[in-house]
Design a protein around this motif. Structure first.
Motif, PDB file in Angstrom:
ATOM      1  N   GLU A  80       0.834  -1.203   0.000  1.00  0.00           N
ATOM      2  CA  GLU A  80       0.000   0.000   0.000  1.00  0.00           C
ATOM      3  C   GLU A  80       0.871   1.256   0.000  1.00  0.00           C
ATOM      4  O   GLU A  80       0.592   2.231  -0.703  1.00  0.00           O
ATOM      5  N   ARG A  81       1.941   1.212   0.776  1.00  0.00           N
ATOM      6  CA  ARG A  81       2.848   2.346   0.858  1.00  0.00           C
ATOM      7  C   ARG A  81       3.465   2.636  -0.515  1.00  0.00           C
ATOM      8  O   ARG A  81       3.551   3.784  -0.947  1.00  0.00           O
ATOM      9  N   ALA A 105      -2.265  -9.583  -0.168  1.00  0.00           N
ATOM     10  CA  ALA A 105      -0.890  -9.922  -0.551  1.00  0.00           C
ATOM     11  C   ALA A 105      -0.776 -10.326  -2.016  1.00  0.00           C
ATOM     12  O   ALA A 105       0.332 -10.419  -2.561  1.00  0.00           O
ATOM     13  N   ASP A 106      -1.907 -10.577  -2.646  1.00  0.00           N
ATOM     14  CA  ASP A 106      -1.918 -10.999  -4.053  1.00  0.00           C
ATOM     15  C   ASP A 106      -1.912  -9.805  -5.012  1.00  0.00           C
ATOM     16  O   ASP A 106      -2.000  -9.993  -6.230  1.00  0.00           O
ATOM     17  N   THR A 107      -1.789  -8.579  -4.472  1.00  0.00           N
ATOM     18  CA  THR A 107      -1.956  -7.363  -5.278  1.00  0.00           C
ATOM     19  C   THR A 107      -1.028  -7.309  -6.490  1.00  0.00           C
ATOM     20  O   THR A 107      -1.468  -7.076  -7.617  1.00  0.00           O
ATOM     21  N   PHE A 108       0.285  -7.532  -6.277  1.00  0.00           N
ATOM     22  CA  PHE A 108       1.220  -7.414  -7.399  1.00  0.00           C
ATOM     23  C   PHE A 108       1.015  -8.506  -8.439  1.00  0.00           C
ATOM     24  O   PHE A 108       1.170  -8.266  -9.636  1.00  0.00           O
ATOM     25  N   GLU A 116      -6.931  -6.809 -15.566  1.00  0.00           N
ATOM     26  CA  GLU A 116      -8.337  -6.428 -15.782  1.00  0.00           C
ATOM     27  C   GLU A 116      -9.152  -6.511 -14.493  1.00  0.00           C
ATOM     28  O   GLU A 116     -10.158  -5.809 -14.332  1.00  0.00           O
ATOM     29  N   ARG A 117      -8.683  -7.295 -13.531  1.00  0.00           N
ATOM     30  CA  ARG A 117      -9.413  -7.429 -12.267  1.00  0.00           C
ATOM     31  C   ARG A 117      -9.312  -6.172 -11.401  1.00  0.00           C
ATOM     32  O   ARG A 117     -10.113  -6.006 -10.473  1.00  0.00           O
ATOM     33  N   LEU A 118      -8.346  -5.301 -11.697  1.00  0.00           N
ATOM     34  CA  LEU A 118      -8.248  -4.052 -10.937  1.00  0.00           C
ATOM     35  C   LEU A 118      -9.522  -3.221 -11.087  1.00  0.00           C
ATOM     36  O   LEU A 118      -9.847  -2.412 -10.208  1.00  0.00           O
TER      37      LEU A 118
END
Length: 396
Positions: A80-81, A105-108, A116-118
């Motif tokens: 997030e930072r 934790a799966d963000t990257f 596309e899920r963003l």
């Protein structure tokens, strides 16, 4: 030796030429100042740096970095930072918080593999999702590229230019033919490309090196005022530059002619070699000069009377060659007057000026340099300018 691991809070100073930077780094408990050369770094990234703690007389304790590594964010707070640091255009602190809350934790992995899920996050369209993914990928590739180029002593500004020119093809260009940089990137000449090639391990008799060195030798001649070189003189200059035998040159010369990089012409003195661009510049200049040389027939008796009148008015006695020069200037759109010191050039020029004055012509005088223009003004009584000023060229 000391090691600091933390997040880059602020880049306080960065020299884009060599990568020297001053960073403010926080580990959650303390804040450190790191100084050193970083191939690529962005605010919000997690860094592990090793070096010596030194005391600066003004700025206090600093870590003088000798080696470092960019680490992936270790937890959701770190992710997030990083996303909210401004490193990714379009993502602020609030949006970064929503992204990490959604994907944790799966963000990257989502950003890189399923961007596309963003768009499932409020405030992110499908188009913005793809732009975010593209930025993250580009930053990762750029960081890798900067580290790769740094090992060959390539400074930061040039490294960025190389990456922008070639993208991922950069690796093959550097390792196979770094001399291509001299052709494609402004500010890179043979010398820089040759230094990189030596570090890559390219042989001194490499085909690429010989061709690039021959072209560089020609461009050096251009810098000395020549648009071409006799073939043997080119071979000798290139051989001295490259420290190889001139026998290597013949084959490469013909290859470069076939590739239209060079042009060979037969003259009375033998074969000469032009860089293609300068051959056509010279050809075009000759064409324009020929077009300027318009014949202006004049009554020779009338011209002779006017010249006699100019001699009486100025108290000047012209010889036959000077009179012919004045007539030739009046009859042609283009006229070249040459002669060594003391042969009467200034007297002839002044008479030509008086001749055109009597015709009511508007006169402009120009010289290659400021000093020559000043001398011309003193000799003729007319204000002279440099050629650049006359043509209103400012060098941009």
């Amino acid at each position: 030796m000391a090691t600091v691991t933390g997040y880059v809070e602020k880049i306080k100073y960065r020299n884009d030429e060599n990568g020297y930077s001053v960073l403010s780094v926080a580990d959650g408990k303390e804040e450190y100042v790191l100084v050193g050369t970083f191939a690529y770094i962005a605010e919000g990234e997690r860094i592990e740096a090793t070096g010596r703690m030194v005391e600066h007389s003004i700025y206090g304790e600093q870590l003088s970095v000798e080696s470092y590594e960019i680490k992936p964010p270790e937890d959701t707070l770190a992710i997030e930072r990083y996303l909210g640091s401004g490193a990714i255009k379009g993502i602020g602190a609030a949006l970064a918080k929503r992204i990490v809350k959604k994907f944790k934790a799966d963000t990257f992995r989502i950003i890189e593999e399923e961007p596309e899920r963003l768009s499932e996050v409020k405030g992110i369209s499908e188009r913005m999702a793809m732009e975010i993914s593209s930025q993250v990928e580009e930053k990762r590739e750029l960081r890798q590229a900067m580290l790769f180029l740094q090992q060959y002593g390539i400074h930061m500004n040039l490294a960025v230019k190389i990456y922008q020119q070639y993208g991922q093809r950069m690796y093959s260009v550097i390792q196979e033919n770094p001399y291509q940089l001299a052709d494609d990137i402004h500010g890179v000449g043979f010398k820089i490309a040759d230094e990189i090639a030596a570090k890559v391990g390219i042989f001194t008799d490499s085909d690429y090196r010989i061709r690039s060195g021959m072209f560089y030798a020609l461009l050096q001649a251009v810098g000395n005022g020549h648009t071409y070189l006799p073939r043997e003189e080119l071979f000798a200059s290139a051989a001295e530059l490259l420290k190889v035998d001139a026998d290597y040159m013949e084959k490469h010369l013909m290859d470069m002619v076939v590739d239209r990089k060079l042009i060979m012409k037969e003259t009375e003195e033998g074969e000469v070699v032009y860089p293609t661009r300068y051959y056509y510049l010279e050809l075009n200049t000759a064409r324009m000069l020929n077009e300027l040389n318009i014949l202006c027939p004049e009554d020779e008796q009338m011209m002779a009377k006017r010249i006699i009148r100019i001699e009486k008015e100025t108290g000047t006695e012209l010889d036959e060659m000077q009179r012919q020069a004045i007539m030739a200037a009046a009859q042609h759109g283009l006229f070249i007057l040459t002669g060594g010191p003391g042969t009467g050039k200034t007297t002839t020029i002044n008479a030509i000026i008086r001749y055109f004055e009597e015709e009511g012509a508007e006169l402009r005088l120009a010289a290659p340099t400021g000093r020559a223009a000043k001398r011309m003004t003193e000799a003729t009584g007319y204000e002279a300018q440099t050629i650049h000023r006359l043509l209103e060229l400012n060098g941009m």
